[in-house]
Write a protein that holds these residues in place. Structure first.
Motif, PDB file in Angstrom:
ATOM      1  N   VAL A   1       4.152   9.545   2.737  1.00 29.61           N
ATOM      2  CA  VAL A   1       4.654   8.376   3.459  1.00 29.61           C
ATOM      3  C   VAL A   1       4.044   8.301   4.858  1.00 29.61           C
ATOM      4  O   VAL A   1       3.641   7.229   5.323  1.00 29.61           O
ATOM      5  CB  VAL A   1       6.193   8.405   3.551  1.00 29.61           C
ATOM      6  CG1 VAL A   1       6.701   7.284   4.448  1.00 29.61           C
ATOM      7  CG2 VAL A   1       6.805   8.299   2.156  1.00 29.61           C
ATOM      8  N   ALA A   2       3.954   9.431   5.539  1.00 26.70           N
ATOM      9  CA  ALA A   2       3.399   9.450   6.886  1.00 26.70           C
ATOM     10  C   ALA A   2       1.961   8.961   6.910  1.00 26.70           C
ATOM     11  O   ALA A   2       1.523   8.310   7.871  1.00 26.70           O
ATOM     12  CB  ALA A   2       3.485  10.856   7.468  1.00 26.70           C
ATOM     13  N   ALA A   3       1.207   9.253   5.847  1.00 30.33           N
ATOM     14  CA  ALA A   3      -0.196   8.849   5.802  1.00 30.33           C
ATOM     15  C   ALA A   3      -0.373   7.386   5.424  1.00 30.33           C
ATOM     16  O   ALA A   3      -1.364   6.756   5.829  1.00 30.33           O
ATOM     17  CB  ALA A   3      -0.945   9.739   4.809  1.00 30.33           C
ATOM     18  N   ALA A   4       0.576   6.819   4.670  1.00 32.56           N
ATOM     19  CA  ALA A   4       0.395   5.464   4.146  1.00 32.56           C
ATOM     20  C   ALA A   4       1.240   4.410   4.848  1.00 32.56           C
ATOM     21  O   ALA A   4       1.036   3.223   4.634  1.00 32.56           O
ATOM     22  CB  ALA A   4       0.711   5.452   2.647  1.00 32.56           C
ATOM     23  N   ARG A   5       2.182   4.792   5.689  1.00 33.93           N
ATOM     24  CA  ARG A   5       3.081   3.834   6.338  1.00 33.93           C
ATOM     25  C   ARG A   5       2.348   3.069   7.448  1.00 33.93           C
ATOM     26  O   ARG A   5       1.283   3.485   7.914  1.00 33.93           O
ATOM     27  CB  ARG A   5       4.259   4.576   6.964  1.00 33.93           C
ATOM     28  CG  ARG A   5       3.829   5.437   8.155  1.00 33.93           C
ATOM     29  CD  ARG A   5       4.949   6.280   8.698  1.00 33.93           C
ATOM     30  NE  ARG A   5       4.456   7.258   9.654  1.00 33.93           N
ATOM     31  CZ  ARG A   5       4.451   7.092  10.970  1.00 33.93           C
ATOM     32  NH1 ARG A   5       4.921   5.976  11.490  1.00 33.93           N
ATOM     33  NH2 ARG A   5       3.989   8.036  11.755  1.00 33.93           N
ATOM     34  N   PRO A   6       2.938   1.959   7.925  1.00 35.33           N
ATOM     35  CA  PRO A   6       2.425   1.323   9.141  1.00 35.33           C
ATOM     36  C   PRO A   6       2.515   2.309  10.303  1.00 35.33           C
ATOM     37  O   PRO A   6       3.558   2.937  10.506  1.00 35.33           O
ATOM     38  CB  PRO A   6       3.371   0.132   9.333  1.00 35.33           C
ATOM     39  CG  PRO A   6       3.902  -0.154   7.967  1.00 35.33           C
ATOM     40  CD  PRO A   6       4.012   1.180   7.292  1.00 35.33           C
ATOM     41  N   ALA A   7       1.453   2.476  11.043  1.00 32.37           N
ATOM     42  CA  ALA A   7       1.362   3.557  12.026  1.00 32.37           C
ATOM     43  C   ALA A   7       2.428   3.481  13.112  1.00 32.37           C
ATOM     44  O   ALA A   7       2.816   4.504  13.682  1.00 32.37           O
ATOM     45  CB  ALA A   7      -0.028   3.548  12.667  1.00 32.37           C
ATOM     46  N   HIS A   8       2.929   2.283  13.416  1.00 34.02           N
ATOM     47  CA  HIS A   8       3.846   2.131  14.545  1.00 34.02           C
ATOM     48  C   HIS A   8       5.319   2.328  14.163  1.00 34.02           C
ATOM     49  O   HIS A   8       6.182   2.339  15.037  1.00 34.02           O
ATOM     50  CB  HIS A   8       3.687   0.739  15.154  1.00 34.02           C
ATOM     51  CG  HIS A   8       4.123  -0.372  14.229  1.00 34.02           C
ATOM     52  ND1 HIS A   8       3.373  -0.755  13.144  1.00 34.02           N
ATOM     53  CD2 HIS A   8       5.229  -1.160  14.230  1.00 34.02           C
ATOM     54  CE1 HIS A   8       3.984  -1.744  12.510  1.00 34.02           C
ATOM     55  NE2 HIS A   8       5.116  -2.012  13.148  1.00 34.02           N
ATOM     56  N   LEU A   9       5.599   2.481  12.870  1.00 29.25           N
ATOM     57  CA  LEU A   9       6.995   2.533  12.436  1.00 29.25           C
ATOM     58  C   LEU A   9       7.494   3.963  12.242  1.00 29.25           C
ATOM     59  O   LEU A   9       6.887   4.733  11.498  1.00 29.25           O
ATOM     60  CB  LEU A   9       7.166   1.768  11.120  1.00 29.25           C
ATOM     61  CG  LEU A   9       7.276   0.253  11.181  1.00 29.25           C
ATOM     62  CD1 LEU A   9       7.472  -0.312   9.780  1.00 29.25           C
ATOM     63  CD2 LEU A   9       8.416  -0.178  12.082  1.00 29.25           C
ATOM     64  N   PRO A  10       8.620   4.315  12.877  1.00 25.19           N
ATOM     65  CA  PRO A  10       9.277   5.584  12.527  1.00 25.19           C
ATOM     66  C   PRO A  10       9.876   5.438  11.136  1.00 25.19           C
ATOM     67  O   PRO A  10      10.207   4.332  10.696  1.00 25.19           O
ATOM     68  CB  PRO A  10      10.356   5.718  13.599  1.00 25.19           C
ATOM     69  CG  PRO A  10      10.632   4.329  14.047  1.00 25.19           C
ATOM     70  CD  PRO A  10       9.340   3.581  13.948  1.00 25.19           C
ATOM     71  N   PHE A  11      10.028   6.548  10.417  1.00 24.22           N
ATOM     72  CA  PHE A  11      10.502   6.430   9.040  1.00 24.22           C
ATOM     73  C   PHE A  11      11.388   7.603   8.655  1.00 24.22           C
ATOM     74  O   PHE A  11      11.389   8.662   9.296  1.00 24.22           O
ATOM     75  CB  PHE A  11       9.312   6.357   8.077  1.00 24.22           C
ATOM     76  CG  PHE A  11       8.614   7.680   7.882  1.00 24.22           C
ATOM     77  CD1 PHE A  11       8.950   8.525   6.824  1.00 24.22           C
ATOM     78  CD2 PHE A  11       7.631   8.102   8.765  1.00 24.22           C
ATOM     79  CE1 PHE A  11       8.329   9.745   6.653  1.00 24.22           C
ATOM     80  CE2 PHE A  11       6.992   9.323   8.596  1.00 24.22           C
ATOM     81  CZ  PHE A  11       7.337  10.150   7.539  1.00 24.22           C
ATOM     82  N   THR A  12      12.138   7.388   7.596  1.00 22.02           N
ATOM     83  CA  THR A  12      12.889   8.448   6.928  1.00 22.02           C
ATOM     84  C   THR A  12      12.578   8.341   5.444  1.00 22.02           C
ATOM     85  O   THR A  12      12.290   7.257   4.928  1.00 22.02           O
ATOM     86  CB  THR A  12      14.399   8.311   7.154  1.00 22.02           C
ATOM     87  OG1 THR A  12      14.828   7.003   6.706  1.00 22.02           O
ATOM     88  CG2 THR A  12      14.751   8.483   8.623  1.00 22.02           C
TER      89      THR A  12
ATOM     90  N   GLY B   1       0.807  -1.208   0.000  1.00 25.56           N
ATOM     91  CA  GLY B   1       0.000   0.000   0.000  1.00 25.56           C
ATOM     92  C   GLY B   1       0.840   1.257   0.000  1.00 25.56           C
ATOM     93  O   GLY B   1       0.518   2.247  -0.673  1.00 25.56           O
ATOM     94  N   LEU B   2       1.948   1.243   0.752  1.00 20.11           N
ATOM     95  CA  LEU B   2       2.846   2.395   0.799  1.00 20.11           C
ATOM     96  C   LEU B   2       3.475   2.639  -0.565  1.00 20.11           C
ATOM     97  O   LEU B   2       3.521   3.784  -1.051  1.00 20.11           O
ATOM     98  CB  LEU B   2       3.932   2.153   1.847  1.00 20.11           C
ATOM     99  CG  LEU B   2       5.053   3.193   1.928  1.00 20.11           C
ATOM    100  CD1 LEU B   2       4.488   4.578   2.224  1.00 20.11           C
ATOM    101  CD2 LEU B   2       6.075   2.791   3.005  1.00 20.11           C
ATOM    102  N   ALA B   3       3.957   1.586  -1.210  1.00 21.78           N
ATOM    103  CA  ALA B   3       4.572   1.731  -2.533  1.00 21.78           C
ATOM    104  C   ALA B   3       3.564   2.262  -3.546  1.00 21.78           C
ATOM    105  O   ALA B   3       3.885   3.130  -4.362  1.00 21.78           O
ATOM    106  CB  ALA B   3       5.133   0.382  -2.999  1.00 21.78           C
ATOM    107  N   ALA B   4       2.331   1.764  -3.478  1.00 23.38           N
ATOM    108  CA  ALA B   4       1.304   2.199  -4.421  1.00 23.38           C
ATOM    109  C   ALA B   4       0.936   3.661  -4.200  1.00 23.38           C
ATOM    110  O   ALA B   4       0.726   4.419  -5.155  1.00 23.38           O
ATOM    111  CB  ALA B   4       0.064   1.314  -4.295  1.00 23.38           C
ATOM    112  N   ALA B   5       0.852   4.099  -2.938  1.00 20.34           N
ATOM    113  CA  ALA B   5       0.495   5.485  -2.628  1.00 20.34           C
ATOM    114  C   ALA B   5       1.572   6.455  -3.114  1.00 20.34           C
ATOM    115  O   ALA B   5       1.266   7.510  -3.685  1.00 20.34           O
ATOM    116  CB  ALA B   5       0.272   5.645  -1.128  1.00 20.34           C
TER     117      ALA B   5
END
Length: 217
Positions: free
Chosen positions: A188-199, A128-132
């Motif tokens: 990315v913030a909207a589509a990522r798994p909610a519990h994961l920090p990201f860069t 879902g993240l890649a598609a978004a």
């Protein structure tokens, strides 16, 4: 219709639901040559059938009501992404929760509305993240995540992945300066798994990077 949705004779006045896109003018409204599907003079009592003033009066109302009847007759098309008027489509992109800002090409916005339900089903997953991200920028991102999966025939095997949770998204494009990194972070913030920090970062397409040559000392 919810508050703020375009009506039969009213446009949004801008290119997106949040007003950031180019100005778009709605052409729905009074049309001199458009006839009413339900003329009022046919519904008047017989006593007014020969009353010139009454007939002229209701004909003026027909001009106002004709676009309303036309919109209602074509209402299904307004909610069909491939057919909806552009100003109404921009409202739909916000209604279905797409990750767009209204500046994308019209074809892409139509596709985003049409695929919104499918994307919501995989929201919070790698797919879902890649598609978004691909939908918003037209480029498939490179995703690196801390998780992992493995199996072992013996007990007490080592755990896969990195014990420190994290997610990194790289967007390879021809011209990194043309991409808004803040926009990438928002998607990315909207589509990522909610519990994961990201860069997230914008990088140059590998095929366009400067070649490196080994030099003899």
């Amino acid at each position: 219709m919810s508050k703020g949705s375009p009506s039969a004779g009213q446009g949004t006045g801008n290119g997106s639901a949040n007003g950031t896109g180019p100005a778009i003018v709605s052409h729905r409204g009074s049309i001199a040559t458009l006839g009413s599907a339900h003329p009022l003079d046919e519904q008047l009592p017989a006593v007014f059938a020969d009353d010139d003033f009454a007939l002229r009066f209701v004909s003026g109302l027909d001009v106002v009501l004709a676009p309303v009847f036309t919109v209602l007759d074509c209402l299904e098309a307004y909610f069909t992404p491939a057919l909806a008027p552009e100003d109404f489509l921009n409202w739909l992109t916000d209604w279905v929760g797409t990750e767009l800002d209204g500046t994308e090409p019209l074809v892409l916005r139509r596709h985003a509305v049409a695929s919104a339900v499918a994307l919501h089903r995989v929201r919070g997953t790698r797919r879902g993240l890649a598609a978004a991200v691909e939908l918003a920028f037209g480029v498939r991102p490179e995703i690196t995540e801390s998780g992992g999966a493995t199996w072992s025939a013996r007990p007490l095997g080592s755990f896969p992945g990195n014990p420190r949770p994290g997610l990194h998204i790289a967007l390879p494009v021809r011209d990194p300066a043309s991409v808004d990194e803040h926009r990438l972070h928002a998607v990315v913030a909207a589509a990522r798994p909610a519990h994961l920090p990201f860069t997230a970062e914008v990088t140059t397409t590998p095929s366009l990077r400067e070649p490196t040559h080994d030099r003899e000392a």
